[in-house]
Design an enzyme around this catalytic site. Structure first.
Site, PDB file in Angstrom:
ATOM      1  N   CYS A   1       0.712  -1.177  -0.060  1.00 35.94           N
ATOM      2  CA  CYS A   1      -0.066   0.111  -0.001  1.00 35.94           C
ATOM      3  C   CYS A   1       1.163   1.402   0.008  1.00 35.94           C
ATOM      4  CB  CYS A   1      -0.984   0.081   1.070  1.00 35.94           C
ATOM      5  SG  CYS A   1      -2.164  -1.237   1.208  1.00 35.94           S
TER       6      CYS A   1
ATOM      7  N   ARG B   1       4.118  -0.727  -4.824  1.00 29.60           N
ATOM      8  CA  ARG B   1       3.651  -1.012  -3.257  1.00 29.60           C
ATOM      9  C   ARG B   1       2.553  -1.896  -3.361  1.00 29.60           C
ATOM     10  NH1 ARG B   1       7.042   1.969   0.367  1.00 29.60           N
ATOM     11  NH2 ARG B   1       5.642   1.111   1.902  1.00 29.60           N
TER      12      ARG B   1
ATOM     13  N   TRP C   1      -2.811  -2.567  -1.545  1.00 27.22           N
ATOM     14  CA  TRP C   1      -2.361  -4.164  -1.578  1.00 27.22           C
ATOM     15  C   TRP C   1      -3.335  -4.502  -0.860  1.00 27.22           C
ATOM     16  CZ3 TRP C   1      -0.771  -8.096   1.186  1.00 27.22           C
ATOM     17  CH2 TRP C   1      -0.317  -9.186   0.643  1.00 27.22           C
TER      18      TRP C   1
ATOM     19  N   ASN D   1      -1.854   2.093   5.480  1.00 28.20           N
ATOM     20  CA  ASN D   1      -0.915   1.090   5.028  1.00 28.20           C
ATOM     21  C   ASN D   1      -0.648   0.249   6.346  1.00 28.20           C
ATOM     22  OD1 ASN D   1       1.022  -0.582   4.108  1.00 28.20           O
ATOM     23  ND2 ASN D   1       2.571   1.128   4.208  1.00 28.20           N
ATOM     24  N   GLY D   2      -1.170  -1.006   6.353  1.00 23.27           N
ATOM     25  CA  GLY D   2      -0.879  -1.837   7.499  1.00 23.27           C
ATOM     26  C   GLY D   2      -2.103  -2.517   7.916  1.00 23.27           C
TER      27      GLY D   2
ATOM     28  N   GLU E   1      17.407 -18.311  -5.479  1.00 22.54           N
ATOM     29  CA  GLU E   1      17.155 -16.920  -5.927  1.00 22.54           C
ATOM     30  C   GLU E   1      16.828 -17.011  -7.467  1.00 22.54           C
ATOM     31  OE1 GLU E   1      16.507 -14.180  -4.952  1.00 22.54           O
ATOM     32  OE2 GLU E   1      16.805 -12.626  -6.243  1.00 22.54           O
TER      33      GLU E   1
ATOM     34  N   LYS F   1      13.331 -15.823  -8.962  1.00 19.40           N
ATOM     35  CA  LYS F   1      13.138 -14.700  -9.733  1.00 19.40           C
ATOM     36  C   LYS F   1      11.995 -15.091 -10.739  1.00 19.40           C
ATOM     37  CE  LYS F   1      14.008 -11.840  -8.435  1.00 19.40           C
ATOM     38  NZ  LYS F   1      14.769 -11.370  -7.290  1.00 19.40           N
TER      39      LYS F   1
ATOM     40  N   GLU G   1       8.180 -15.690  -9.628  1.00 19.07           N
ATOM     41  CA  GLU G   1       7.602 -14.445  -9.501  1.00 19.07           C
ATOM     42  C   GLU G   1       7.099 -13.607 -10.433  1.00 19.07           C
ATOM     43  OE1 GLU G   1       9.529 -11.445  -6.646  1.00 19.07           O
ATOM     44  OE2 GLU G   1      11.342 -12.008  -7.590  1.00 19.07           O
TER      45      GLU G   1
ATOM     46  N   HIS H   1      16.630 -37.671  -3.204  1.00 22.58           N
ATOM     47  CA  HIS H   1      15.758 -38.237  -1.863  1.00 22.58           C
ATOM     48  C   HIS H   1      14.109 -37.872  -2.275  1.00 22.58           C
ATOM     49  CE1 HIS H   1      19.385 -39.191  -0.050  1.00 22.58           C
ATOM     50  NE2 HIS H   1      20.014 -38.075  -0.683  1.00 22.58           N
TER      51      HIS H   1
ATOM     52  N   LYS I   1       6.211  -4.320  -3.240  1.00 23.38           N
ATOM     53  CA  LYS I   1       7.640  -4.251  -3.273  1.00 23.38           C
ATOM     54  C   LYS I   1       8.045  -4.300  -1.711  1.00 23.38           C
ATOM     55  CE  LYS I   1      11.751  -3.163  -4.910  1.00 23.38           C
ATOM     56  NZ  LYS I   1      12.398  -4.404  -5.363  1.00 23.38           N
TER      57      LYS I   1
END
Ligand code: F6R
Length: 611
Positions: free
Chosen positions: A2, A27, A77, A103-104, A483, A487, A490, A506, A606
């Site tokens: 947000c 965001r 968001w 935001n939160g 990583e 990448k 996402e 395994h 983000k």
């Protein structure tokens, strides 16, 4: 997560708010909205729309349609309530005279909502934010600040709030607890933002609101109060980020631009720290004695920053011979970690605002540890609350998928490992010197890797149709695979997993069948033969193998793998930092082929400022 922006001044607010929101869209991009106060008519106009900011901006003709020179804006968001017009912010009180952007998460919103409903207050959204707007109105008796103060004593959770009221057209009230909020100072105007990039075009003079503080923005300036509503003086700092650095500058995507900026970012990060043949860490508070007495290192972070920590574990343990544990920040705070004053806790965060990481930092400090943070955003909460901060100086990173922040974090952590080894005397002088020379070459070596981007685009064009991809490697290559896999998944939405190459048999090898794509990482020379054996194993079960190795091993790898990407033969401390670049480019080109929204992948934001 947000984005909030606020403006009060002489100009029409809506275009400024929309422009600010366009820089905060990374965001959250489920919906957007603005609330504008018109001092002439005393009207508070609220406009919001689900979907991208462009939808709202189109409806408002870029803001031209909304008169008024004060207001707040929001890009969402979604947490409480699906993305919809009703659940978008600003949320307004029953009378429509108070509007709030948030935001939160308000954790006790359900109880407060029940209380207000009992009093006959009707609700129109599923959000926790509406509770704040309604509660302010419930307590409001002509003094907005006093009503906000009463609400703050009742709400729990994490929040940054921007509040406007039709009765007070000359002010915006801002509040912060555990979610970032920045105040900006201009001539006859004032700003509010979740992130400095939203207001950089207008001002570079900012201050950071601390937890529990309240600010009142007016055209004459900003007044701040502590949690007891006592006035506080906020230091104003100058932000030196370049406005252009937060623009696309002719690139199609921020992610690509930021991949290409990595050599430059590494130069900024490393050169000042490699002066006169020594490692110089700015204002470094960790004494040689502390380092010698340090019994354990904990690295705590989330997502890609956690993957940096995974590489760091291998390197720090090898160089310092001290035990290193790596923990996900969201787990660390609840796992009763064994931490005391002889434990160095290294916290890694690009944004410096990730709530789980911030909470882990606080827990580590509570337990007596010294907290050293590696952070990109100057003045962020994590930077300010750490005992020691080392900035990555990568510049603003806008794309949701991190690239240049990752590589600078990694370079800095590797450099720190060498620094500790130097203090501890755990590596011979010659090896120490060789490492420093190698670091100085890193930006140039990375440029060479970037020059090979067309080859990687070609591999991506052959792989983009896969529905599942496995990454495998050993030691630092395993950490690198984590990583690379993140990448890819996402931004391209292809299912992907990363495994320690020896672990595949395994269980997971049962998923390998004809045509499965395996990305084999074999840059770490000492374990090259071992990874080769794993390549043979998956090949014999039908996998197609795209390998990443060093130039000296290209031919050998090409005898077995279907395609080979290479990086230069560099000091092994730098392999992951270079090796990540082909993986970033691979993910980027695959996502491009699949027509994905690369800079704003679905469901992601983000800066993750909720638990
Ligand atoms: C992935 C990505 C995220 C972040 C994570 C932590 O590309 O960017 O996984 O690494 O959300 O964020 P910071 O580093 O800001 O704490």
């Amino acid at each position: 997560m947000c984005g909030i922006v606020g403006y009060i001044g002489q100009e029409q607010a809506a275009p400024i708010l929309l422009e600010g929101l366009s820089r905060l869209e990374y965001r959250g991009y489920d919906s957007a909205g603005v609330a504008v106060l018109d001092g002439q008519t005393g009207r508070l106009s609220v406009r919001k729309a689900s979907g991208r900011l462009a939808v709202l901006a189109g409806q408002l003709h870029g803001g031209a349609d909304l008169p008024g020179s004060a207001g707040v804006g929001h890009t969402r968001w979604a947490t409480h309530g699906a993305p919809s017009d009703e659940n978008s912010h600003p949320q307004v009180s029953r009378s429509g005279r108070i509007a709030v952007v948030h935001n939160g998460i308000i954790e006790n919103y359900a109880g407060l909502k029940a209380f207000l409903e009992d009093k006959g207050v009707p609700f129109t959204s599923e959000t926790d934010t509406e509770v704040v707007a309604q509660l302010i109105e419930y307590f409001y008796d002509g003094d907005l600040l006093a009503a906000v103060g009463r609400v703050l004593r009742r709400i729990q959770g994490a929040y940054a709030l921007g509040i406007v009221c039709a009765d007070c057209p000359g002010q915006i009230v801002a509040v912060r607890k555990d979610s970032p909020l920045i105040l900006g100072y201009g001539e006859g105007c004032a700003f509010l933002a979740s992130d400095v990039t939203a207001i950089l075009r207008h001002t570079r003079q900012v201050s950071y609101l601390e937890d529990g503080e309240v600010a009142v923005l007016t055209r004459q300036g900003i007044r701040c109060y502590d949690r007891l509503m006592q006035p506080v003086e906020k230091p104003v700092v100058q932000v030196d980020w370049d406005v252009d650095a937060a623009e696309k500058g002719g690139y199609e995507h921020f992610m690509f631009k930021e991949i290409m900026e990595q050599p430059q970012a590494l130069r900024r990060c490393l050169s000042p720290r490699l002066q006169g043949g020594e490692i110089t860490l700015e204002n470094f508070a960790l004494s040689g004695q502390y380092i010698r007495e340090m019994e354990k290192i904990y690295i705590v972070a989330c997502g890609s920053s956690y993957h940096v920590g995974m590489v760091g574990k291998y390197q720090l343990e090898r160089l310092t011979r001290r035990p290193v544990e790596v923990a996900l920040a969201s787990e660390f705070r609840y796992m009763q970690p064994i931490v005391d004053r002889r434990t160095l806790v290294i916290v890694i965060s690009q944004s410096g605002e990730t709530l789980d990481t911030l909470a882990a930092l606080r827990e580590a400090r509570r337990l007596g540890a010294f907290v050293l943070s590696i952070v990109n955003v100057v003045g962020s909460s994590i930077a300010r609350e750490s005992d020691q901060v080392l900035y990555t100086w990568a510049g603003p990173e806008i794309a949701v998928a991190t690239t240049k922040a990752y590589s600078t974090q990694l370079a800095l952590l590797s450099l720190l490992a060498v620094y500790f080894a130097g203090e501890l005397g755990t590596v011979p002088q010659a090896e120490y010197r060789a490492a420093l020379d190698a670091f100085a070459q890193l930006p140039d070596e990375m440029e060479k890797v970037l020059e090979r981007k067309d080859g990687i685009q070609y591999f991506a064009s052959r792989c983009f149709n896969h529905s599942s991809v496995f990454f495998m490697g050993r030691n630092v290559d395993y950490a690198l695979g984590l990583e690379g896999s993140l990448k890819l998944k996402e931004i391209s939405y292809i299912h992907s997993e990363a495994y320690a190459a020896g672990e595949l048999k395994h269980g997971t090898i049962s998923l390998i069948e004809d045509g499965t794509l395996v990305v084999a990482l074999a840059t770490y020379d000492r374990l090259f033969p071992k990874v080769m054996s794993n390549v043979v194993e998956v090949k014999s079960r039908g996998a197609g193998v795209l390998a990443l190795t060093t130039e000296r091993r290209r031919e050998e790898m090409a005898r077995t793998a279907d395609a080979v990407m290479t990086i230069p033969d560099v000091h092994d401390l730098l392999l992951p930092c270079l090796g990540v670049v082909p993986l970033q480019l691979f993910a980027y080109y695959v996502a491009l082929q699949r027509g994905c929204d690369i800079d704003k992948p679905r469901n992601l934001a983000k800066s993750v400022t909720v638990e």
